[in-house]
Design a protein around this motif. Structure first.
Motif: not given
Ligand code: PRP
Length: 212
Positions: A147-148, A150, A167, A169-170
């Motif tokens: 996860g994370s 990014e 979205t 946003e991340t």
């Molecule tokens: C998911 C995905 C992205 C984010 C995208 O992660 O892996 O990091 O959501 O969403 P957004 O475009 O609306 O910002 P999640 O929140 O499930 O957590 P993770 O990083 O622990 O997998």
């Protein structure tokens, strides 16, 4: 199939961000969800009146419960089904949990041109990423992250990531941009093959209601 009450229809659902949309989607189809949406730490939620029982699972585990018959039906994102093969039927697209599987990276990242070494790709979805880059003939080194993801291009761990974007946003808040679309994702209902035959009378009305 595991031993359980034959009169109950068991539905495996994913905990997490799709659950709220799912509650509303099931309600619209006339399927009772009070047990599902109640604030509780219980992992089995029974609605005695309708004979439905919900199992709250990590999304990746939903197809496993359905494949082995511990659940008759399951709700899961297409990403999970794309990442691994499961012997389940996927009869209805619910049109919820909409997002995209994308290649993302820093604005300066380039996916084309000659490279001295394979492109380093961090992802929770190594099979999807491997298939995508193989189809383009791009040599890659896959780095599995839970996860994370990014963080990987930001820290130099990888050149790009393959991840879900909802979205955006991340990506935005971490200075990344989408580079390539791999697939449009939504949640689907999956069914156990044998269960669908053996309990057709009870399961078909649920699928029909969700199809409307
Ligand atoms: C998911 C995905 C992205 C984010 C995208 O992660 O892996 O990091 O959501 O969403 P957004 O475009 O609306 O910002 P999640 O929140 O499930 O957590 P993770 O990083 O622990 O997998």
């Amino acid at each position: 199939m595991p031993k359980r009450n034959r009169d109950t229809i068991v539905i495996a659902v994913p905990k997490g961000r799709v659950l709220e949309q799912l509650g509303a989607r099931l309600e619209r189809a006339g399927i009772p969800t009070d047990a599902l949406t109640a604030k509780s730490r219980k992992l089995v939620r029974e609605d005695k009146a309708s004979g439905l029982s919900y199992l709250l699972l990590k999304p990746d585990d939903v197809p496993t419960y359905v494949e082995y018959g511990a659940a008759d039906l399951g709700i899961v994102g297409r990403d999970v089904l794309m990442e691994r093969d499961y012997d389940v039927l996927a009869p209805v697209d619910l049109d919820i949990g909409r997002c995209r599987m994308m290649v993302c990276g820093l604005p300066k990242a380039s996916l084309s041109g000659k490279r001295e070494r394979p492109l380093r790709v961090a992802t929770k979805f190594p099979h999807i990423a491997e298939r995508h880059f193989r189809s383009k003939g791009t040599p890659v080194e896959l780095i599995f992250c839970q996860g994370s993801v990014e963080l990987a291009p930001l820290t130099g761990l990888a050149d790009v990531i393959v991840d879900l974007v909802e979205t955006g946003e991340t990506l935005k808040q971490n200075g990344l941009v989408p580079l390539e679309n791999i697939a449009d994702i939504s949640s689907v209902v999956i069914a156990n093959r044998a269960g669908l035959k053996l309990r057709r009378e009870a399961i078909k009305p649920i699928l029909d209601a969700l199809r409307k």
